[in-house]
Design a protein around this motif. Structure first.
Motif, PDB file in Angstrom:
ATOM      1  N   VAL A  69       0.840  -1.201   0.000  1.00 19.15           N
ATOM      2  CA  VAL A  69       0.000   0.000   0.000  1.00 19.15           C
ATOM      3  C   VAL A  69       0.870   1.245   0.000  1.00 19.15           C
ATOM      4  CG1 VAL A  69      -1.768   1.287   1.273  1.00 19.15           C
ATOM      5  CG2 VAL A  69      -1.846  -1.216   1.190  1.00 19.15           C
ATOM      6  N   HIS A  70       1.895   1.239   0.866  1.00 15.65           N
ATOM      7  CA  HIS A  70       2.901   2.287   0.953  1.00 15.65           C
ATOM      8  C   HIS A  70       4.257   1.607   1.091  1.00 15.65           C
ATOM      9  CE1 HIS A  70      -0.275   5.272   1.503  1.00 15.65           C
ATOM     10  NE2 HIS A  70      -0.760   4.555   2.534  1.00 15.65           N
ATOM     11  N   PRO A  71       5.319   2.285   0.748  1.00 18.10           N
ATOM     12  CA  PRO A  71       6.645   1.686   0.950  1.00 18.10           C
ATOM     13  C   PRO A  71       6.844   1.275   2.413  1.00 18.10           C
ATOM     14  CG  PRO A  71       6.811   3.671  -0.397  1.00 18.10           C
ATOM     15  CD  PRO A  71       5.409   3.625   0.111  1.00 18.10           C
ATOM     16  N   LEU A  72       7.445   0.099   2.597  1.00 18.80           N
ATOM     17  CA  LEU A  72       7.632  -0.440   3.945  1.00 18.80           C
ATOM     18  C   LEU A  72       9.044  -0.167   4.447  1.00 18.80           C
ATOM     19  CD1 LEU A  72       5.921  -3.942   3.564  1.00 18.80           C
ATOM     20  CD2 LEU A  72       5.114  -2.060   5.000  1.00 18.80           C
ATOM     21  N   SER A  73       9.135   0.082   5.720  1.00 21.20           N
ATOM     22  CA  SER A  73      10.431   0.174   6.376  1.00 21.20           C
ATOM     23  C   SER A  73      10.954  -1.225   6.623  1.00 21.20           C
ATOM     24  CB  SER A  73      10.291   0.936   7.692  1.00 21.20           C
ATOM     25  OG  SER A  73       9.451   0.215   8.588  1.00 21.20           O
ATOM     26  N   ASP A  74      12.205  -1.329   7.092  1.00 20.66           N
ATOM     27  CA  ASP A  74      12.766  -2.650   7.402  1.00 20.66           C
ATOM     28  C   ASP A  74      11.928  -3.351   8.478  1.00 20.66           C
ATOM     29  OD1 ASP A  74      14.748  -2.257   5.555  1.00 20.66           O
ATOM     30  OD2 ASP A  74      16.254  -1.603   7.035  1.00 20.66           O
ATOM     31  N   ALA A  75      11.529  -2.597   9.493  1.00 15.91           N
ATOM     32  CA  ALA A  75      10.696  -3.189  10.561  1.00 15.91           C
ATOM     33  C   ALA A  75       9.358  -3.647   9.995  1.00 15.91           C
ATOM     34  CB  ALA A  75      10.476  -2.165  11.672  1.00 15.91           C
ATOM     35  N   GLY A  76       8.826  -2.874   9.059  1.00 15.74           N
ATOM     36  CA  GLY A  76       7.556  -3.251   8.448  1.00 15.74           C
ATOM     37  C   GLY A  76       7.666  -4.508   7.621  1.00 15.74           C
ATOM     38  N   ARG A  77       8.826  -4.677   6.915  1.00 16.84           N
ATOM     39  CA  ARG A  77       9.004  -5.888   6.119  1.00 16.84           C
ATOM     40  C   ARG A  77       9.169  -7.125   6.996  1.00 16.84           C
ATOM     41  NH1 ARG A  77      13.030  -3.733   1.240  1.00 16.84           N
ATOM     42  NH2 ARG A  77      11.428  -2.405   0.257  1.00 16.84           N
TER      43      ARG A  77
END
Length: 350
Positions: A69-77
């Motif tokens: 949906v939006h670019p993910l951060s490393d934590a989000g990935r």
């Protein structure tokens, strides 16, 4: 209005969940929990709107692959990878349970059990018949012909399946069990017939029913006079011996064939030419403290009062037109079914 719709939807969800078996409930709860945790995770880690977070969880768990949906951060990935692994595990378990419920008929069984439970809970002022042998079948047919609600208690599986197929309320179990009688709605019942084949079992059923409902009208079938006395002691309101009653009926048919035929017409609801009915006079009844003559039964209602049972148990046969009706009297009336029913409405004041 929106609140009512939401509440109705919520009740529907709860109703559906209540019909599911334990493994399926666990699967539904786990999947719902995964959706909630995933949404909260994206909101907390990435700062997304809840709608964006929910959409990301759904496309991740369903492996649609529409992209982020939006670019993910490393934590989000890292969180997304954990969500995928957990989703595959929980999703696989949920699909397995759903398949079992549909393919093996567990869902249909759950719906059937729920419908049956609701039917039992709706019973009120009904009659319970314990035992569905030849005698029990006759009792049930006659009660149904009279237009009253009936519930059967039967321990054998084959008759239970037959009754369930017919849509008749039935409880599978031992009629002497307090729990079984409660499931049959004995606390709301109008009367109980004990039609089991064993006289000893009939006495036990009578005793259990009487302890649960001290005022219930209980008619018990026994084989001989010895068991009749025990059934009376156990709490039976009245006792019937099919052999004795059959002998009386045959002898009466031989000596008084026409009178016997008339009694059959008057007492069997399935014949429906005449009806011998019982009509109770209450304190608020419009006919209380009036005479039978005041009711103009013959001219207006075409019904004959053949007897009056007083509150003290005294029976007055062929009462005169000057007989005064008192509260708690029971009128024994005979006539066409519709006329007797119309008279009952008048006596009850409805």
């Amino acid at each position: 209005m929106a609140i009512k719709k939401a509440w109705g939807l919520l009740r529907g969800v709860f109703s559906l969940v209540s019909m599911l078996q334990r493994p399926m409930v666990i699967a539904v709860v786990a999947l719902s929990g995964m959706l909630a945790v995933g949404t909260a995770g994206y909101v907390a880690i990435e700062g997304w709107r809840p709608l964006d977070a929910i959409w990301m969880v759904l496309i991740t768990l369903t492996t649609i692959g529409l992209g982020e949906v939006h670019p993910l951060s490393d934590a989000g990935r890292i969180f997304t990878m954990a969500l995928i692994v957990s989703g595959l595990t929980i999703g696989g378990y949920t699909m397995k349970q759903l398949t079992e419920h549909i393919v093996e008929g567990k869902m249909a069984l759950a719906f059937t059990l729920r419908r049956r439970r609701r039917l039992m809970e709706s019973l009120n002022d009904h009659f319970i018949v314990v035992g569905y042998g030849r005698l029990g079948q006759t009792i049930v047919e006659e009660l149904q012909a009279s237009g009253v609600a009936v519930c059967v208690v039967e321990r054998e599986a084959a008759p239970v399946a037959l009754l369930e197929a017919r849509g008749l309320p039935v409880v599978h179990g031992d009629g002497s069990s307090d729990e079984v009688l409660r499931r049959a709605g004995i606390g709301r019942a109008r009367g109980l017939a004990v039609a089991v084949s064993s006289s000893a079992e009939a006495v036990y059923v009578t005793l259990s029913a009487r302890e649960l409902q001290p005022e219930l009208n209980i008619v018990t079938r026994v084989a001989d006079s010895g068991h009749a006395l025990k059934a009376k002691r156990a709490g039976a309101t009245s006792v019937v011996s099919p052999h004795t009653m059959g002998g009386w009926r045959i002898a009466h048919g031989l000596v008084r064939p026409h009178a016997s035929s008339f009694l059959d017409l008057a007492t069997l609801a399935s014949l429906a030419e005449f009806l011998l009915g019982e009509i109770a006079v209450t304190d608020t009844s419009p006919v209380a403290h009036k005479t039978i003559g005041d009711m103009r039964l013959g001219d207006e209602h075409h019904v004959l009062i053949v007897a009056i049972r007083r509150a003290d148990g005294a029976m007055i046969a062929t009462p005169s037109s000057k007989e005064i009706l008192s509260p708690s009297d029971v009128l024994i009336a005979i006539g066409a079914p519709k006329n007797v029913q119309a008279l009952e409405c008048i006596v009850r004041g409805v």
